[in-house]
Enzyme design. Structure first.
Site, PDB file in Angstrom:
ATOM      1  N   ARG A  26       1.960  -2.655  10.207  1.00 25.85           N
ATOM      2  CA  ARG A  26       1.610  -1.258  10.397  1.00 25.85           C
ATOM      3  C   ARG A  26       2.583  -0.261  10.823  1.00 25.85           C
ATOM      4  O   ARG A  26       2.953   0.704  10.240  1.00 25.85           O
ATOM      5  CB  ARG A  26       0.356  -0.879  10.926  1.00 25.85           C
ATOM      6  CG  ARG A  26      -1.152  -1.422  10.072  1.00 25.85           C
ATOM      7  CD  ARG A  26      -2.266  -1.310  10.891  1.00 25.85           C
ATOM      8  NE  ARG A  26      -3.380  -1.641   9.990  1.00 25.85           N
ATOM      9  CZ  ARG A  26      -4.588  -1.646  10.576  1.00 25.85           C
ATOM     10  NH1 ARG A  26      -4.852  -1.339  11.801  1.00 25.85           N
ATOM     11  NH2 ARG A  26      -5.645  -2.088   9.785  1.00 25.85           N
ATOM     12  N   HIS A  62      -4.671   3.413  16.448  1.00 28.75           N
ATOM     13  CA  HIS A  62      -5.269   2.454  17.630  1.00 28.75           C
ATOM     14  C   HIS A  62      -4.233   2.625  18.675  1.00 28.75           C
ATOM     15  O   HIS A  62      -3.137   2.781  18.522  1.00 28.75           O
ATOM     16  CB  HIS A  62      -5.113   1.081  16.965  1.00 28.75           C
ATOM     17  CG  HIS A  62      -5.898   0.231  17.738  1.00 28.75           C
ATOM     18  ND1 HIS A  62      -7.215  -0.295  17.433  1.00 28.75           N
ATOM     19  CD2 HIS A  62      -5.492  -0.668  18.705  1.00 28.75           C
ATOM     20  CE1 HIS A  62      -7.569  -1.084  18.324  1.00 28.75           C
ATOM     21  NE2 HIS A  62      -6.678  -1.280  19.097  1.00 28.75           N
TER      22      HIS A  62
END
Length: 589
Positions: A417, A527
């Site tokens: 990511r 996150h």
């Protein structure tokens, strides 16, 4: 003419009723019910509002597709507020803003259609239900996401008296709004699909490498060795329904190993965890914000000071332990900037508004050590308007490609990511387009699972469906000549099985046939990998590496597992695995 005459007749009849049964203000005292419609997060919300004279007497839901957990306080608490104030001009429910706005719009639509002028109601002092100022439990769990529920269930089953306190009006946290996918090597769906070769060791190596080998090897090993058991526990004990014919291969993984819950969201996970906890008589208190940890003169954590319904101070005393499962700090811009100035106001967040790092701050004040706080991850494919994660775009895990404004691929679509996000930000405008066709959608099944998001993106002109590449490119002013060349190469690579440009690890899929879908997207904070230092028993450690007695933690607020970057599908595995360990450990105290 007949249709117009019908409306006139109805209007005249209504006037006659009002004239014949009027009150001092000329309005009817008789009961009447009118339907109204408003746009919620997942489509139209339709209500039936019953009036008696100038007052709203009842509101019933006629049709809706909202998240079951998030909508619960809207349809209950918001309804009660409207009835008590005789008005739909009331505040939304925090954490359920879109559903609240849709519900209120539906009620207002019914009010307008009714033609009734609502009577003003004398404002009364806000009434808040009270609970005991001091509460006694064996284990106090702070946070109601997947980690919190897992810890509470295991501790309660071990014979402890457990409470979960949650600051938001609904349970679920980020688990609820996630895709809910869960990595588990050697799982039952892999066996059914004939996927061979995956192992605990392969999963361990992928996770370590995915975090640049900065995760604690001992903790990552525990994650890998317990992943399958955690998934089986959800399936067999909690009764979570997983799809039995489909898996995702998230970026950075060597195999398709991510189990997918029915509905492709965390709602299935949270609703089943909540049901399990309730069946065990775990106490669950929402609108209860933890403010401070209570410690005795030796430093042992013995409870939590909290605020109930924004008004009442409450102390939750914990005979055995406090378990923190409050998540990360992705929605706390100031905290993000404190630890990594890169992630300032320019970035939106995929997280719930309650993801503000509360547990990390409380534990640090109690002496806990922090680690890896600068490691913040963005999700590469999020809504440019809202920052919300695009679950529709999960087609990327089954062959969808990423292109830039120039119509060219620029990164492997199954990369990590952080790698994809950085690559996107380096492109023209700092955004990307994701492109797929019906063949890929038939594999991924995301349009069916996320019809509401699909319709929202179409409405906001962030997604186009087109029969030809020319038509699709024209919608977003993408260089069509380059796009055609890109697709020709993708088709050739799909046929040969060799992606010569970016070495797509899952294998590209042919894009020869339309219709095509192109979605615009940006990276959004997703996150935070940093947080509390914990050991294999989930005990929170101080700066010297010693456990702080009575304090445990699991989930995103811990900082020793994911390293510099979390691989997709690892969050659910993490929170369930270490949440259960926290529950079992405290259950044995």
């Amino acid at each position: 003419m007949k249709k117009k005459f019908g409306k006139v007749a109805i209007a005249l009849a209504t006037l006659l009723v009002i004239a014949g049964c009027g009150n001092s203000n000329g309005q009817s005292n008789e009961s009447k019910t009118v339907e109204g419609t408003g746009a919620g997060k997942h489509g139209d919300i339709k209500v039936a509002v019953t009036f008696a004279g100038e007052k709203i007497k009842d509101i019933k839901i006629k049709d809706q597709k909202e998240n079951e957990v998030l909508s619960e306080p809207v349809y209950k608490e918001l309804k009660n507020t409207i009835l008590s104030q005789n008005s739909a001009d009331v505040d939304v429910i925090s954490g359920s803003t879109a559903t609240s706005e849709g519900y209120l719009a539906a009620v207002k639509d019914a009010i307008e259609k009714s033609g009734i002028t609502l009577a003003a109601v004398k404002a009364s002092a806000k009434k808040t239900d009270k609970i005991a100022d001091k509460q006694e439990y064996d284990v106090v769990v702070v946070g109601s996401g997947g980690a919190g529920f897992s810890a509470a269930i295991e501790a309660q089953e071990a014979g402890k008296k457990v409470v979960i306190i949650e600051k938001m009006p609904t349970v679920g946290g980020n688990t609820l709004i996630s895709g809910g996918e869960m990595n588990a090597p050697g799982n039952w769906v892999q066996k059914k699909l004939g996927i061979k070769g995956d192992s605990v060791e392969s999963y361990y190596e992928d996770t370590m490498k995915g975090g640049d080998n900065l995760g604690d090897p001992k903790m990552v090993r525990i994650l890998a060795e317990n992943a399958l058991n955690s998934a089986e526990w959800l399936k067999d004990e909690v009764k979570v329904d997983f799809l039995d014919d489909q898996l995702f291969q998230f970026g950075g993984h060597s195999y398709k190993r991510a189990l997918i819950p029915v509905g492709h969201t965390g709602q299935e996970v949270i609703s089943k965890l909540k049901k399990k906890a309730e069946s065990l008589k775990v106490d669950i208190l929402v609108d209860t914000k933890a403010d401070e940890l209570i410690q005795d003169d030796k430093g042992k954590v013995t409870g939590v000071k909290a605020t109930y319904k924004e008004e009442q101070p409450v102390e939750f005393h914990a005979k055995d332990a406090v378990v923190l499962t409050t998540g990360g700090f992705g929605s706390n811009v100031e905290m993000r900037k404190e630890y990594n100035p890169e992630y300032d106001e320019r970035y939106m967040s995929t997280d719930t508004e309650g993801t503000t790092g509360d547990g990390i701050v409380m534990a640090e004040k109690a002496g806990a050590a922090l680690t890896n706080m600068e490691s913040i991850q963005t999700y590469p494919v999020a809504n440019p308007k809202t920052g919300v994660i695009s679950l529709l775009a999960d087609t990327r895990f089954d062959g969808a490609i990423l292109i830039n404004q120039e119509g060219q691929r620029f990164v492997e679509e199954l990369e990590r990511r952080d790698v994809i996000s950085k690559a996107i930000l380096a492109q023209t405008g700092g955004y990307t387009y994701q492109l797929w066709n019906d063949d890929i959608d038939a594999i991924s099944k995301t349009k069916e699972a996320h019809e509401d998001e699909y319709n929202e993106l179409i409405k906001d002109k962030l997604l186009v469906k087109a029969d030809t590449l020319e038509e699709a490119a024209d919608f977003f002013d993408i260089n069509v000549a380059n796009l055609k060349k890109t697709i020709e190469k993708v088709n050739a690579y799909a046929k040969s099985g060799d992606d010569k440009d970016f070495h797509h690890r899952g294998g590209l899929v042919s894009l020869e046939k339309g219709p095509y879908y192109i979605e615009k997207a940006i990276p959004s904070v997703h996150h935070t990998m940093g947080g509390l230092v914990i050991n294999e028993n989930t005990e929170v450690l101080d700066a010297k590496g010693n456990p702080i007695k009575g304090l445990y933690a699991a989930g995103e607020l811990t900082g020793v597992i994911q390293g510099s970057n979390r691989l997709g599908g690892n969050a659910i595995t993490d929170i369930i695995t270490f949440g259960r360990i926290a529950g079992k450990t405290t259950g044995e105290l």
